[in-house]
Enzyme design. Sequence first.
Site, PDB file in Angstrom:
ATOM      1  CG  HIS A   1       0.887  -1.889  11.874  1.00  0.00           C
ATOM      2  ND1 HIS A   1       2.076  -2.446  12.224  1.00  0.00           N
ATOM      3  CD2 HIS A   1       0.012  -1.737  12.679  1.00  0.00           C
ATOM      4  CE1 HIS A   1       1.778  -2.965  13.395  1.00  0.00           C
ATOM      5  NE2 HIS A   1       0.700  -2.666  13.783  1.00  0.00           N
TER       6      HIS A   1
ATOM      7  CG  HIS B   1       0.064   4.117  18.770  1.00  0.00           C
ATOM      8  ND1 HIS B   1      -1.030   3.931  19.339  1.00  0.00           N
ATOM      9  CD2 HIS B   1       0.959   2.716  18.836  1.00  0.00           C
ATOM     10  CE1 HIS B   1      -1.100   2.478  19.544  1.00  0.00           C
ATOM     11  NE2 HIS B   1       0.201   1.919  19.147  1.00  0.00           N
TER      12      HIS B   1
HETATM   13  P1  2AM Z   1      -0.313  -2.364  17.241  1.00  0.00           P
HETATM   14  O1  2AM Z   1      -1.905  -2.224  17.633  1.00  0.00           O
HETATM   15  O2  2AM Z   1       0.210  -1.083  16.447  1.00  0.00           O
HETATM   16  O3  2AM Z   1      -0.226  -3.354  16.204  1.00  0.00           O
HETATM   17  C1  2AM Z   1      -0.095  -1.126  22.712  1.00  0.00           C
HETATM   18  O4  2AM Z   1      -0.566  -2.029  23.203  1.00  0.00           O
HETATM   19  C2  2AM Z   1       0.691  -1.509  21.337  1.00  0.00           C
HETATM   20  O5  2AM Z   1       1.409  -2.383  21.522  1.00  0.00           O
HETATM   21  C3  2AM Z   1      -0.727  -1.930  20.383  1.00  0.00           C
HETATM   22  O6  2AM Z   1      -1.239  -0.781  19.819  1.00  0.00           O
HETATM   23  C4  2AM Z   1      -0.001  -2.899  19.553  1.00  0.00           C
HETATM   24  O7  2AM Z   1       0.479  -2.525  18.526  1.00  0.00           O
HETATM   25  C5  2AM Z   1       1.173  -3.221  20.365  1.00  0.00           C
HETATM   26  N1  2AM Z   1       1.385  -4.643  20.991  1.00  0.00           N
HETATM   27  C6  2AM Z   1       0.277  -5.114  21.901  1.00  0.00           C
HETATM   28  N2  2AM Z   1       0.578  -6.295  22.252  1.00  0.00           N
HETATM   29  C7  2AM Z   1       1.734  -6.839  21.621  1.00  0.00           C
HETATM   30  C8  2AM Z   1       2.500  -7.980  21.488  1.00  0.00           C
HETATM   31  N3  2AM Z   1       1.978  -9.062  22.166  1.00  0.00           N
HETATM   32  N4  2AM Z   1       3.475  -7.800  20.569  1.00  0.00           N
HETATM   33  C9  2AM Z   1       3.581  -6.971  19.866  1.00  0.00           C
HETATM   34  N5  2AM Z   1       3.273  -5.557  19.899  1.00  0.00           N
HETATM   35  C10 2AM Z   1       2.062  -5.631  20.740  1.00  0.00           C
END
Ligand code: 2AM
Length: 169
Positions: A120, A39
């Site tokens: 991304h 996603h």
């Molecule tokens: P990413 O993997 O696309 O970078 C669900 O947990 C999604 O939220 C993850 O896929 C991650 O994105 C994003 N995420 C998780 N923890 C986060 C944080 N502390 N700050 C920003 N994005 C976060």
Amino acid sequence: MRLFLALVPPPALRRRFGELADTAYAHCSGKRVPDDNLHLTLAFLGEQPERQAEELADWLSGTRVAPGQWRLDRWGHFARPGIVWIGGEPESDLVQLQQSLRAELEDIGIASQPRRFTPHVTLLRRAEQPPGPSLPDFAEDWSYTRAALVLSEPIGQGSRYTPLAWSRV
Ligand code: 2AM
């Protein structure tokens, strides 16, 4: 409830991202994101009480997201968590979309991450190597019309993502 707002790829594009994740894994190792979890995160909302989740679902169901097209054509890497991703031009319509959703969330009293947004799709976590020049070129166009409010729950070593609501089309 751990929540985030995301764009969810249609099935054919999800499979294509899965192939790219396999390619990345063959080069970089680490932990491959399962196809079902691929996603684009627009806003990470963190832990929210159930009532807030209902309010968020109501808000998103009544919100229209500007439809757009995003070209993914490059490999990327966030060094610290060892994330290998695919993305495109840093200045895309997605940046405006993320900022407007962030502002709307603030209006309803919800803080979200990140402040600085690099669109991304994460393919690998804890990669042992960054993506290198031996990775193949690619180009995929993603036409999106709606965003999802997604619930993230831990299962085993990973996470299960369940869409709770969608924006209006
Ligand atoms: P990413 O993997 O696309 O970078 C669900 O947990 C999604 O939220 C993850 O896929 C991650 O994105 C994003 N995420 C998780 N923890 C986060 C944080 N502390 N700050 C920003 N994005 C976060």
